[in-house]
Design an enzyme around this catalytic site. Structure first.
Site, PDB file in Angstrom:
ATOM      1  N   GLU A 161       6.296   5.174 -15.764  1.00  0.00           N
ATOM      2  CA  GLU A 161       6.646   4.213 -16.798  1.00  0.00           C
ATOM      3  C   GLU A 161       6.447   4.834 -18.184  1.00  0.00           C
ATOM      4  O   GLU A 161       5.812   5.877 -18.335  1.00  0.00           O
ATOM      5  CB  GLU A 161       5.761   2.968 -16.667  1.00  0.00           C
ATOM      6  CG  GLU A 161       5.859   2.252 -15.330  1.00  0.00           C
ATOM      7  CD  GLU A 161       7.185   1.545 -15.146  1.00  0.00           C
ATOM      8  OE1 GLU A 161       7.874   1.270 -16.150  1.00  0.00           O
ATOM      9  OE2 GLU A 161       7.530   1.272 -13.982  1.00  0.00           O
ATOM     10  N   GLY A 168       4.390   1.501   0.179  1.00  0.00           N
ATOM     11  CA  GLY A 168       5.827   1.370  -0.030  1.00  0.00           C
ATOM     12  C   GLY A 168       6.537   1.297   1.311  1.00  0.00           C
ATOM     13  O   GLY A 168       6.344   0.358   2.079  1.00  0.00           O
ATOM     14  N   GLY A 226       9.999   3.119  -4.325  1.00  0.00           N
ATOM     15  CA  GLY A 226      11.453   3.176  -4.302  1.00  0.00           C
ATOM     16  C   GLY A 226      12.060   1.876  -3.823  1.00  0.00           C
ATOM     17  O   GLY A 226      11.440   1.120  -3.069  1.00  0.00           O
ATOM     18  N   LYS A 259      -4.673   0.021  -4.100  1.00  0.00           N
ATOM     19  CA  LYS A 259      -4.303   0.287  -2.710  1.00  0.00           C
ATOM     20  C   LYS A 259      -5.533   0.619  -1.867  1.00  0.00           C
ATOM     21  O   LYS A 259      -5.611   0.241  -0.695  1.00  0.00           O
ATOM     22  CB  LYS A 259      -3.275   1.423  -2.668  1.00  0.00           C
ATOM     23  CG  LYS A 259      -1.972   1.051  -3.368  1.00  0.00           C
ATOM     24  CD  LYS A 259      -1.032   2.239  -3.500  1.00  0.00           C
ATOM     25  CE  LYS A 259       0.249   1.842  -4.222  1.00  0.00           C
ATOM     26  NZ  LYS A 259       1.161   2.986  -4.431  1.00  0.00           N
ATOM     27  N   VAL A 284       0.818  -1.214   0.000  1.00  0.00           N
ATOM     28  CA  VAL A 284       0.000   0.000   0.000  1.00  0.00           C
ATOM     29  C   VAL A 284       0.850   1.263   0.000  1.00  0.00           C
ATOM     30  O   VAL A 284       0.720   2.115  -0.878  1.00  0.00           O
ATOM     31  CB  VAL A 284      -0.964   0.029   1.206  1.00  0.00           C
ATOM     32  CG1 VAL A 284      -1.668   1.390   1.305  1.00  0.00           C
ATOM     33  CG2 VAL A 284      -1.987  -1.077   1.084  1.00  0.00           C
TER      34      VAL A 284
END
Length: 405
Positions: free
Chosen positions: A185, A129, A298, A200, A127
């Site tokens: 992306e 990171g 990340g 999420k 959810v």
């Protein structure tokens, strides 16, 4: 204790790195046991990687290794991640994941499989990171009745909106920079159209209220229609635009859940969340508003959450954690457009007289270079269906929800 990693991309390689970097401290947290990466599953070749001897392309090497008790699934997507995870759980191995798409779509089935085998299926990283939100929601806030949740759940869209708000960039230019920086992306659809945030929201809603919520039940709108004109008008109202996932409790049998751009006033904790950072605001009846903030993605932030779940599983090898949710229902998530009242931002080609005829109580907004035939305003509280009815005679350019978080 031996573990395996499935998927050696950004997060998977980060998991291996975090385990090795913290090799001295992790044993202190799990009763003296060490964590050893025994297998890394990936179809690609990594001939120069220092872990090249650990790589396998055969999932059965992990499934059939009796010494591997915990597996980190960082593959992404539903298949083959679902098939692999189900087989591991049925074999009594615990699985941790950062795969939000899999948890949102198949979480109920996987949690049931873990329950039946006495293993654990954990997904803290799916959810927020690196933001701890799953454990606080299910443990620290367990004494609260959750009234609602609002979250900035996608770093890419938050970066784009920040560039539009603070640098005056167009959506297209801000997206291009996000792609150049690696935040977006090449195909940014999942981010800018809100699909990532939707997944999420499903996980948060399922955990908070105990019934599985599927992505198909959450109406989702992205940020592609947001313009600098909208940003300027809302700035004049001391607000900013954020892509929010919102969940609202209605009763024990019904919730509302949706993803959309929203006007957030500057006094809100969510208004100050900029760039690629994420935040989740939880409103409890006893605690009030609690906000969790940090890097939502990340390599190392996400890997830290995955490894935290591995450590949790290592602590619970002999017992099952009480964790998860039950089956959902088709009418569990209501049509928020007819049931949730809120103010709305409206921009239209119209006169003030036309607006006043349809809306007796509005707050007009202004911007530099505003055309004489354009109006922007904030409405009184109403449902979205009522808003649509009142706007039927106006040439509407855009509408945005106004949040009370």
């Amino acid at each position: 204790m031996k573990v395996a990693v499935m998927g050696y991309g950004t997060v998977g390689s980060g998991v291996v790195e975090v385990i090795e970097t913290h090799a001295d401290s992790i044993p202190k947290k799990i009763g003296g046991n060490t964590l050893e990466v025994a297998h890394i599953l990936d179809l690609r070749d990594f001939p120069e990687d220092p872990h090249k001897d650990l790589f396998t392309k055969d999932f059965n090497d992990i499934l059939n290794d009796p010494e591997v008790k915990i597996v980190a699934e960082t593959m992404g997507g539903v298949n083959p991640a679902f098939d692999f995870t189900m087989k591991l759980l049925k074999a009594g191995k615990s699985v941790v994941t950062s795969n939000k798409e899999l948890v949102a779509q198949k979480g109920l089935e996987l949690l049931q499989a873990a329950e039946e085998s006495g293993s654990n299926y954990l997904f803290e990283a799916s959810v927020g990171g690196g933001i701890p939100i799953i454990r606080p929601l299910t443990q620290c806030l367990a004494a609260n009745h959750i009234e609602g949740i609002a979250g900035i759940l996608n770093g890419t869209t938050n970066f784009i909106l920040t560039m539009m708000i603070e640098e005056g960039m167009s959506f297209a230019d801000a997206l291009k920079i996000a792609q150049e920086k690696g935040y977006a992306e090449k195909d940014p659809t999942a981010d800018v159209e809100g699909h990532d945030a939707c997944r999420k929201v499903c996980i948060l809603a399922s955990l908070a209220f105990g019934k599985h919520v599927y992505p198909s039940q959450v109406e989702t709108e992205g940020i592609t229609n947001i313009t600098l004109e909208d940003v300027s008008y809302i700035n004049s109202a001391n607000g900013v635009i954020k892509l929010l996932g919102q969940i609202k409790y209605i009763n024990d049998d019904q919730i509302a859940a949706f993803v959309s751009p929203a006007v957030v006033y500057n006094g809100s904790q969510l208004a100050s969340v900029k760039d690629v950072f994420n935040a989740v605001l939880v409103r409890g009846d006893a605690v009030g508003d609690v906000c969790f903030y940090g890097p939502g993605a990340g390599k190392l932030p996400t890997a830290s959450a995955v490894v935290a779940d591995i450590i949790d599983c290592a602590k619970h090898t002999e017992r099952k954690k009480i964790f998860g949710w039950g089956a959902g229902e088709e009418d569990y998530v209501v049509d928020y457009k007819s049931s949730i009242e809120m103010p709305f931002y409206v921009r239209a080609k119209a006169s003030c007289a036309q607006v006043n005829a349809a809306f007796p109580d509005v707050k007009y907004l202004s911007r530099k270079g505003q055309p004489s035939d354009e109006v922007a305003f904030i409405t009184d509280v109403m449902t979205e269906n009522e808003l649509t009815e009142r706007l039927s005679g106006l040439e509407v350019i855009n509408t945005i929800k106004v949040t009370n978080y």
